[in-house]
Design a protein around this motif. Structure first.
Motif, PDB file in Angstrom:
ATOM      1  N   ASP A  80       0.968  -1.329   0.183  1.00  0.00           N
ATOM      2  CA  ASP A  80       0.119  -0.218   0.102  1.00  0.00           C
ATOM      3  C   ASP A  80       0.837   1.306  -0.207  1.00  0.00           C
ATOM      4  OD1 ASP A  80       0.819   0.110   2.134  1.00  0.00           O
ATOM      5  OD2 ASP A  80      -0.727  -0.257   3.505  1.00  0.00           O
ATOM      6  N   GLY A  81       2.333   1.545  -0.305  1.00  0.00           N
ATOM      7  CA  GLY A  81       3.415   2.512  -0.010  1.00  0.00           C
ATOM      8  C   GLY A  81       3.630   2.524   1.131  1.00  0.00           C
ATOM      9  N   VAL A 190       0.729  -3.499  -9.461  1.00  0.00           N
ATOM     10  CA  VAL A 190       1.765  -2.745 -10.039  1.00  0.00           C
ATOM     11  C   VAL A 190       2.918  -4.021 -10.120  1.00  0.00           C
ATOM     12  CG1 VAL A 190       3.016  -0.738 -11.399  1.00  0.00           C
ATOM     13  CG2 VAL A 190       1.431  -0.909 -11.521  1.00  0.00           C
ATOM     14  N   ARG A 191       4.455  -4.395 -10.638  1.00  0.00           N
ATOM     15  CA  ARG A 191       5.302  -5.370 -10.099  1.00  0.00           C
ATOM     16  C   ARG A 191       6.299  -4.319 -11.049  1.00  0.00           C
ATOM     17  NH1 ARG A 191       6.584  -8.661  -6.785  1.00  0.00           N
ATOM     18  NH2 ARG A 191       4.646  -9.799  -6.474  1.00  0.00           N
ATOM     19  N   ASN A 192       7.241  -4.481 -10.260  1.00  0.00           N
ATOM     20  CA  ASN A 192       8.664  -3.706 -10.655  1.00  0.00           C
ATOM     21  C   ASN A 192       9.854  -4.973 -10.495  1.00  0.00           C
ATOM     22  OD1 ASN A 192      11.272  -3.125 -11.220  1.00  0.00           O
ATOM     23  ND2 ASN A 192      11.194  -0.837  -9.463  1.00  0.00           N
ATOM     24  N   SER A 193       9.481  -5.741 -11.070  1.00  0.00           N
ATOM     25  CA  SER A 193      10.734  -6.861 -11.685  1.00  0.00           C
ATOM     26  C   SER A 193      11.827  -6.857 -11.671  1.00  0.00           C
ATOM     27  CB  SER A 193       9.713  -8.164 -12.584  1.00  0.00           C
ATOM     28  OG  SER A 193       9.975  -7.387 -13.457  1.00  0.00           O
ATOM     29  N   GLY A 194      12.194  -5.267 -11.850  1.00  0.00           N
ATOM     30  CA  GLY A 194      13.393  -5.333 -12.003  1.00  0.00           C
ATOM     31  C   GLY A 194      14.799  -4.717 -10.557  1.00  0.00           C
ATOM     32  N   ASN A 195      15.918  -4.077 -10.975  1.00  0.00           N
ATOM     33  CA  ASN A 195      17.180  -4.098  -9.867  1.00  0.00           C
ATOM     34  C   ASN A 195      17.242  -2.798  -9.514  1.00  0.00           C
ATOM     35  OD1 ASN A 195      18.444  -3.876 -12.006  1.00  0.00           O
ATOM     36  ND2 ASN A 195      19.711  -5.582 -11.937  1.00  0.00           N
ATOM     37  N   LYS A 226      -6.846  11.883 -13.856  1.00  0.00           N
ATOM     38  CA  LYS A 226      -7.777  10.612 -13.317  1.00  0.00           C
ATOM     39  C   LYS A 226      -7.061   9.537 -12.149  1.00  0.00           C
ATOM     40  CE  LYS A 226     -10.872  10.744 -16.643  1.00  0.00           C
ATOM     41  NZ  LYS A 226     -12.172  10.022 -17.602  1.00  0.00           N
ATOM     42  N   LEU A 227      -5.675  10.180 -12.949  1.00  0.00           N
ATOM     43  CA  LEU A 227      -4.500   9.131 -11.782  1.00  0.00           C
ATOM     44  C   LEU A 227      -3.833   9.674 -10.777  1.00  0.00           C
ATOM     45  CD1 LEU A 227      -2.698   7.789 -15.610  1.00  0.00           C
ATOM     46  CD2 LEU A 227      -4.980   6.820 -13.981  1.00  0.00           C
ATOM     47  N   ALA A 228      -4.846  10.211 -10.423  1.00  0.00           N
ATOM     48  CA  ALA A 228      -3.555  11.476  -8.761  1.00  0.00           C
ATOM     49  C   ALA A 228      -2.881  10.519  -8.193  1.00  0.00           C
ATOM     50  CB  ALA A 228      -4.562  12.455  -8.665  1.00  0.00           C
ATOM     51  N   LYS A 229      -4.088   9.074  -8.801  1.00  0.00           N
ATOM     52  CA  LYS A 229      -3.596   8.290  -6.933  1.00  0.00           C
ATOM     53  C   LYS A 229      -1.734   7.918  -6.873  1.00  0.00           C
ATOM     54  CE  LYS A 229      -7.733   8.253  -4.398  1.00  0.00           C
ATOM     55  NZ  LYS A 229      -8.573   7.354  -3.771  1.00  0.00           N
ATOM     56  N   MET A 230      -1.546   7.642  -8.550  1.00  0.00           N
ATOM     57  CA  MET A 230      -0.412   6.667  -9.117  1.00  0.00           C
ATOM     58  C   MET A 230       0.761   7.196  -9.459  1.00  0.00           C
ATOM     59  SD  MET A 230      -2.721   3.818 -11.264  1.00  0.00           S
ATOM     60  CE  MET A 230      -0.360   2.870 -12.075  1.00  0.00           C
ATOM     61  N   VAL A 231       0.845   8.976 -10.255  1.00  0.00           N
ATOM     62  CA  VAL A 231       1.684   9.354 -10.806  1.00  0.00           C
ATOM     63  C   VAL A 231       3.017  10.222  -9.826  1.00  0.00           C
ATOM     64  CG1 VAL A 231       2.047  12.147 -12.219  1.00  0.00           C
ATOM     65  CG2 VAL A 231      -0.127  10.897 -12.680  1.00  0.00           C
ATOM     66  N   GLY A 232       3.904   9.783  -9.893  1.00  0.00           N
ATOM     67  CA  GLY A 232       4.851  10.486  -8.902  1.00  0.00           C
ATOM     68  C   GLY A 232       4.826   9.674  -8.099  1.00  0.00           C
ATOM     69  N   GLU A 233       4.197   8.265  -8.423  1.00  0.00           N
ATOM     70  CA  GLU A 233       4.214   7.333  -6.760  1.00  0.00           C
ATOM     71  C   GLU A 233       5.904   6.399  -7.074  1.00  0.00           C
ATOM     72  OE1 GLU A 233       2.854   6.375  -3.837  1.00  0.00           O
ATOM     73  OE2 GLU A 233       2.591   8.571  -4.199  1.00  0.00           O
ATOM     74  N   ASN A 234       6.679   5.861  -6.089  1.00  0.00           N
ATOM     75  CA  ASN A 234       7.710   5.549  -6.023  1.00  0.00           C
ATOM     76  C   ASN A 234       7.093   3.404  -6.172  1.00  0.00           C
ATOM     77  OD1 ASN A 234       9.970   4.342  -5.697  1.00  0.00           O
ATOM     78  ND2 ASN A 234      11.173   5.833  -5.038  1.00  0.00           N
ATOM     79  N   VAL A 235       7.876   3.120  -6.863  1.00  0.00           N
ATOM     80  CA  VAL A 235       7.925   2.154  -6.826  1.00  0.00           C
ATOM     81  C   VAL A 235       9.501   0.754  -6.707  1.00  0.00           C
ATOM     82  CG1 VAL A 235       6.960  -0.388  -7.537  1.00  0.00           C
ATOM     83  CG2 VAL A 235       6.283   1.614  -8.129  1.00  0.00           C
ATOM     84  N   ARG A 242       0.062  -1.593  -4.807  1.00  0.00           N
ATOM     85  CA  ARG A 242      -1.303  -1.415  -4.937  1.00  0.00           C
ATOM     86  C   ARG A 242      -2.070  -0.534  -5.070  1.00  0.00           C
ATOM     87  NH1 ARG A 242      -5.634  -1.703  -1.626  1.00  0.00           N
ATOM     88  NH2 ARG A 242      -7.653  -2.506  -2.363  1.00  0.00           N
ATOM     89  N   PHE A 243      -2.715   0.059  -6.447  1.00  0.00           N
ATOM     90  CA  PHE A 243      -3.427   1.029  -5.967  1.00  0.00           C
ATOM     91  C   PHE A 243      -4.500   1.137  -6.769  1.00  0.00           C
ATOM     92  CE2 PHE A 243       0.959   1.583  -7.809  1.00  0.00           C
ATOM     93  CZ  PHE A 243       1.635   2.477  -6.912  1.00  0.00           C
TER      94      PHE A 243
END
Length: 258
Positions: A80-81, A190-195, A226-235, A242-243
């Motif tokens: 949840d961040g 959303v999954r960040n599978s990178g390193n 419409k994506l205000a809850k996602m934009v700028g979020e760190n993964v 989860r968004f």
């Protein structure tokens, strides 16, 4: 830079701020605020060599001296961040850990990484500079015992970055969810599978599903506010986020593809 007000101070092991640098204003006993800032509030360290050591500055913009403590923590991001911040004393040397910054002045703090020299992925930490509840003026200390003190805490973002790391972000799952108010919501995992970590920006989300009112399949393009809850979020690297967004009015609640 995000700001929050908490009384009493929140536990040091659980923080919900997501920006690269954040300020918490903590309410305690006294009447005056001591203004200071940490520079920089984001830095990349190398696992070894010259880049494993960096200098930070604690700058006091206020009219009175301020006592500050600097410490390092791990940064464990939940789905949840929110973050857990266990101590990272074994991975870093901070000198000095406690300092008094004169009014209108600044003090340098040396931070050296001494953790694993060989890393397979980027490692995230927090550097925390927080005001200590110490009244340095004895006369003011006597007069402020029954007042309100505004304490300040800075949270900076630290990454130990091995060569060649990259992020790799993809939607793992998406679907319909019901909010606490009973209204339909769009849940996206959303999954960040990178390193390496990444900030979500310049986003466009396309949602395909049954149209509202039985109009057949429809496609909705979501971007901007419409994506205000996602934009700028760190993964962070190898992290799942989860968004939850408002359900698109053009679609009937049910299975969708994102």
């Amino acid at each position: 830079m995000a700001a929050g007000f908490y009384a009493p101070a929140p536990p040091a092991t659980r923080i919900g701020w997501l920006a690269a640098g954040a300020v918490a204003v903590l309410l305690c006993m006294s009447t005056e605020a001591r203004a200071f800032k940490l520079v920089p509030f984001k830095a990349d360290f190398a696992p070894a060599g010259r880049g494993a050591q960096q200098l930070f500055r604690v700058v006091n913009d206020g009219p009175e001296p301020v006592a500050v403590q600097v410490r390092m923590t791990h940064r464990v991001m939940k789905v949840d961040g929110t973050e857990e911040l266990p101590p990272a004393d074994k991975d870093f040397v901070v000198y000095p850990q406690q300092l008094v910054v004169p009014a209108g002045g600044s003090r340098s703090v040396r931070v050296q990484y001494q953790g694993k020299a060989v890393l397979q992925k980027e490692t995230a930490y927090r550097i925390i500079a927080e005001q200590l509840p110490v009244e340095l003026d004895k006369e003011k200390a006597a007069s402020n015992q029954a007042g309100l003190r505004v304490m300040v805490r800075y949270l900076g973002a630290i990454y130990v970055v091995p060569p060649g790391v990259l992020s790799s972000v993809a939607v793992e799952k998406a679907g319909h969810a019901k909010g606490k108010d009973g209204k339909p919501q769009l849940e996206i995992l959303v999954r960040n599978s990178g390193n390496a970590h990444t900030l979500l920006k310049d986003l466009v989300v396309e949602v395909k599903g049954p149209g509202a009112g039985g109009k057949g399949e429809a496609t909705v393009r979501m971007e901007g506010t419409k994506l205000a809850k996602m934009v700028g979020e760190n993964v962070l690297a190898q992290t799942l986020r989860r968004f939850v967004l408002p359900w698109p009015e053009e679609l009937a609640p049910g299975p969708v593809k994102v």
